[in-house]
Enzyme design. Structure first.
Site, PDB file in Angstrom:
ATOM      1  N   ASP A 293      10.319  -4.928  -5.380  1.00  0.00           N
ATOM      2  CA  ASP A 293      10.479  -6.164  -6.162  1.00  0.00           C
ATOM      3  C   ASP A 293      10.926  -5.886  -7.602  1.00  0.00           C
ATOM      4  O   ASP A 293      11.836  -6.548  -8.110  1.00  0.00           O
ATOM      5  CB  ASP A 293       9.208  -7.023  -6.119  1.00  0.00           C
ATOM      6  CG  ASP A 293       7.960  -6.237  -6.472  1.00  0.00           C
ATOM      7  OD1 ASP A 293       8.036  -4.991  -6.602  1.00  0.00           O
ATOM      8  OD2 ASP A 293       6.897  -6.854  -6.625  1.00  0.00           O
TER       9      ASP A 293
ATOM     10  N   ASP B   3       4.784  -1.439   1.238  1.00  0.00           N
ATOM     11  CA  ASP B   3       3.835  -2.556   1.143  1.00  0.00           C
ATOM     12  C   ASP B   3       4.290  -3.798   1.924  1.00  0.00           C
ATOM     13  O   ASP B   3       3.486  -4.681   2.209  1.00  0.00           O
ATOM     14  CB  ASP B   3       3.626  -2.963  -0.327  1.00  0.00           C
ATOM     15  CG  ASP B   3       3.142  -1.813  -1.190  1.00  0.00           C
ATOM     16  OD1 ASP B   3       2.627  -0.830  -0.628  1.00  0.00           O
ATOM     17  OD2 ASP B   3       3.276  -1.896  -2.418  1.00  0.00           O
TER      18      ASP B   3
ATOM     19  N   ARG C  76       3.208   7.502   2.554  1.00  0.00           N
ATOM     20  CA  ARG C  76       4.549   7.313   2.000  1.00  0.00           C
ATOM     21  C   ARG C  76       5.467   8.497   2.230  1.00  0.00           C
ATOM     22  O   ARG C  76       6.673   8.397   2.011  1.00  0.00           O
ATOM     23  CB  ARG C  76       4.418   7.077   0.494  1.00  0.00           C
ATOM     24  CG  ARG C  76       4.818   5.709   0.108  1.00  0.00           C
ATOM     25  CD  ARG C  76       4.509   5.398  -1.303  1.00  0.00           C
ATOM     26  NE  ARG C  76       5.055   6.306  -2.263  1.00  0.00           N
ATOM     27  CZ  ARG C  76       4.801   6.221  -3.568  1.00  0.00           C
ATOM     28  NH1 ARG C  76       4.010   5.257  -4.015  1.00  0.00           N
ATOM     29  NH2 ARG C  76       5.315   7.054  -4.417  1.00  0.00           N
TER      30      ARG C  76
ATOM     31  N   MET D  82      -2.897   1.955   1.532  1.00  0.00           N
ATOM     32  CA  MET D  82      -2.138   1.405   0.398  1.00  0.00           C
ATOM     33  C   MET D  82      -1.712  -0.035   0.682  1.00  0.00           C
ATOM     34  O   MET D  82      -2.120  -0.627   1.676  1.00  0.00           O
ATOM     35  CB  MET D  82      -0.923   2.277   0.129  1.00  0.00           C
ATOM     36  CG  MET D  82      -1.252   3.554  -0.608  1.00  0.00           C
ATOM     37  SD  MET D  82       0.267   4.430  -1.034  1.00  0.00           S
ATOM     38  CE  MET D  82      -0.343   5.566  -2.265  1.00  0.00           C
TER      39      MET D  82
HETATM   40  O1  F6P Z   1       4.216   0.132  -3.876  1.00  0.00           O
HETATM   41  C1  F6P Z   1       4.059   1.236  -3.065  1.00  0.00           C
HETATM   42  C2  F6P Z   1       2.793   1.972  -3.373  1.00  0.00           C
HETATM   43  O2  F6P Z   1       2.708   3.057  -2.489  1.00  0.00           O
HETATM   44  C3  F6P Z   1       1.526   1.129  -3.357  1.00  0.00           C
HETATM   45  O3  F6P Z   1       1.090   0.883  -2.042  1.00  0.00           O
HETATM   46  C4  F6P Z   1       0.613   1.995  -4.193  1.00  0.00           C
HETATM   47  O4  F6P Z   1      -0.396   1.248  -4.830  1.00  0.00           O
HETATM   48  C5  F6P Z   1       1.538   2.552  -5.228  1.00  0.00           C
HETATM   49  O5  F6P Z   1       2.831   2.497  -4.689  1.00  0.00           O
HETATM   50  C6  F6P Z   1       1.208   3.961  -5.628  1.00  0.00           C
HETATM   51  O6  F6P Z   1       2.085   4.344  -6.639  1.00  0.00           O
HETATM   52  P1  F6P Z   1       2.147   5.795  -7.280  1.00  0.00           P
HETATM   53  O7  F6P Z   1       3.084   6.597  -6.428  1.00  0.00           O
HETATM   54  O8  F6P Z   1       2.678   5.552  -8.629  1.00  0.00           O
HETATM   55  O9  F6P Z   1       0.778   6.367  -7.246  1.00  0.00           O
END
Ligand code: F6P
Length: 362
Positions: free
Chosen positions: A117, A141, A289, A183
C-alpha cells in the site's frame, strides 16, 4: 529502444523475482528495455544513481528464488524521506518532485512499481505528477484494496500451516496450549486462512479484540471435553478488549511500529486469568516471508509481470494490476490506495470459520 524502470519497495515477499522475470520476458519481443532501481526508489534518488539493466540473461531462472534481486527497503519513502539533522534528530522531507524529475532526466518512458500500500501511494503520486506508472500489488499480508490476492500471501499461509501442523503433534503429546504467532500487521488474513487450513481451536485477529477470560473458558472446555490440548493461531496485531497492540518503536526512517512478540503477552495474560495448563509460544516471524514462492504465487507473480508489461504497451497508465474473480485484471491506482483491506465482521470466510467452531475470543 524505449526504457522502463522497475522497482521493488517495502518488505520483501516471495514472488518479487517472478514478477521481474515476467516483465522482462514479455518485454523481450517489444521495443522496450527494462532497468531496475536498487533498493526501491533509493537507486534513483542516489547520486550516482544505482540502476541495473535487466536482460533475459540476468533474470533467467529467478522466479524460483525468494526475496528480490533488486533489493528493497521500507525506510526511504520519497513522500516522507528521513533526514538526520546535525543534532541527531530525524526530520522528514517530501522528495517526490525530485524523484519525478530524475525519472524524466534518465529518459524512462514508464515505471512499474512493485509494492504494497505504501509503495502504491508513491505510484499514485508519481502518476499525478505525469509519470506513466503501473503498480503491481505485493505483500504477504494480503491487505490491499482492489485485489483478491497479492502474491506472497499464499506462500506465507503455506509456511504457517506447515508450522502449525508440527505444533499440533507436540501439543497433543504434551497436553499443552500452543500459541503460534503469525504476521499480517493490521489484517488477520494469514491467521484466518492458517486457522482453517490447520484446524485451530482458537484464532485471534486484529479486527476482533479478544476477551482473555473467554479464552481461558474455551481452553478449559476443550481440555474437559477430551482433546486435552489447544492450538491457537495469533495475529501479531491482535489485541485484547481494552488493550493495546503490542509493538516496539520502528527502525529509524520506518513509518511503522515493529510488531512481534504478542504471543508472550497472551500467554502471560492467560496465566494471570487462571489458565493452569502448560503454554508454549512460537513466533514464526520472517520465515513466512523468506524462501521460494509456492506454485500459486509463482503463477500469480509471473502473470502480474506480464500483465504490467501489457498495460505499458497499451499505454494504460495509472493502473494497478489485480486479481479479481479468478482473472488477472487491473484497477485504478486511486481505487487501489483507497484504504487497506481487513477482515470485516461479516466476511464470508470469517462466518464459515465461526461455523466450524473456531473461537475468535469475542
Ligand atoms: O507487511 C509485511 C510484514 O511482513 C508484516 O506482516 C510485518 O509486520 C512487517 O512486514 C515486518 O516488517 P520488517 O521486515 O520491517 O520487520
Amino acid at each position: 529502444m524505449k526504457k522502463i524502470l522497475i522497482t521493488t519497495g517495502g518488505g520483501d515477499c516471495p514472488g518479487l523475482n517472478a514478477v521481474i522475470r515476467g516483465i522482462v520476458k514479455r518485454a523481450a519481443t517489444t521495443d522496450y528495455e527494462i532497468w531496475g532501481s536498487i533498493e526501491a526508489f533509493q537507486g534513483i534518488l542516489k547520486d550516482p544513481v544505482e540502476i541495473i539493466h535487466l536482460t533475459p540473461d540476468v533474470v533467467a531462472g529467478i522466479h524460483v528464488k525468494g526475496g528480490t534481486i533488486l533489493k528493497t527497503t521500507n525506510k526511504f519513502n520519497p513522500l516522507k524521506y528521513p533526514v538526520q539533522t546535525a543534532d541527531g534528530k530525524v526530520v522528514y522531507e517530501n522528495r517526490i518532485n525530485e524523484l519525478a524529475s530524475k525519472i524524466r532526466d534518465l529518459a524512462f518512458d514508464a515505471v512499474i512499481n512493485i509494492g504494497g500500500d505504501g509503495s502504491q501511494r508513491i505510484s499514485a503520486e508519481l502518476h499525478r505528477l505525469g509519470i506513466p506508472v503501473i503498480g503491481v500489488p505485493k505483500t504477504i499480508d494480503n491487505d490491499l484494496q482492489a485485489t483478491d490476492f497479492t502474491f506472497g500471501f499464499q506462500t506465507a499461509v503455506q509456511c504457517a500451516t506447515e508450522s502449525f501442523d508440527k505444533l499440533v503433534t507436540t501439543a497433543e503429546s504434551h497436553n499443552r496450549v500452543m500459541i503460534m504467532e503469525v504476521m499480517g500487521r493490521d489484517a488477520g488474513w494469514i491467521a484466518l486462512h492458517t486457522a482453517i487450513a490447520g484446524g485451530a481451536e482458537i484464532c485471534l485477529i486484529p479486527e476482533i479484540p479478544y476477551s482473555v477470560e473467554k479464552l481461558v473458558e474455551s481452553i478449559e472446555k476443550r481440555f474437559v471435553n477430551g482433546r486435552g490440548f489447544v492450538n491457537i493461531v495469533l495475529s501479531e496485531g491482535a489485541k485484547p478488549i481494552e488493550g493495546e497492540v503490542f509493538g516496539r518503536k520502528g527502525d529509524v526512517g520506518s513509518e511503522h511500529i515493529r510488531l512481534g512478540g504478542v504471543a508472550f503477552e497472551l500467554s502471560a495474560a492467560l496465566r494471570r486469568s487462571g489458565c493452569q495448563h502448560d503454554i508454549r509460544e512460537t513466533i514464526l516471524g520472517h520465515i513466512q516471508r523468506g524462501g521460494t514462492p509456492i506454485a500459486f504465487d509463482r503463477v500469480l507473480s509471473t502473470l502480474f509481470g506480464v500483465k504490467a508489461m501489457e498495460l505499458v504497451l497499451e499505454k494504460n497508465f495509472g493502473q494497478m494490476v489485480s486479481y479479481r474473480g479468478n482473472e488477472v485484471v487491473s484497477c485504478s491506482l486511486s481505487d487501489a490506495t483507497s484504504g487497506s483491506r481487513q477482515v470485516d465482521l461479516d466476511n464470508k470466510m470469517l462466518l464459515l470459520a465461526r461455523g466450524l467452531g473456531i473461537e475468535f475470543g469475542d
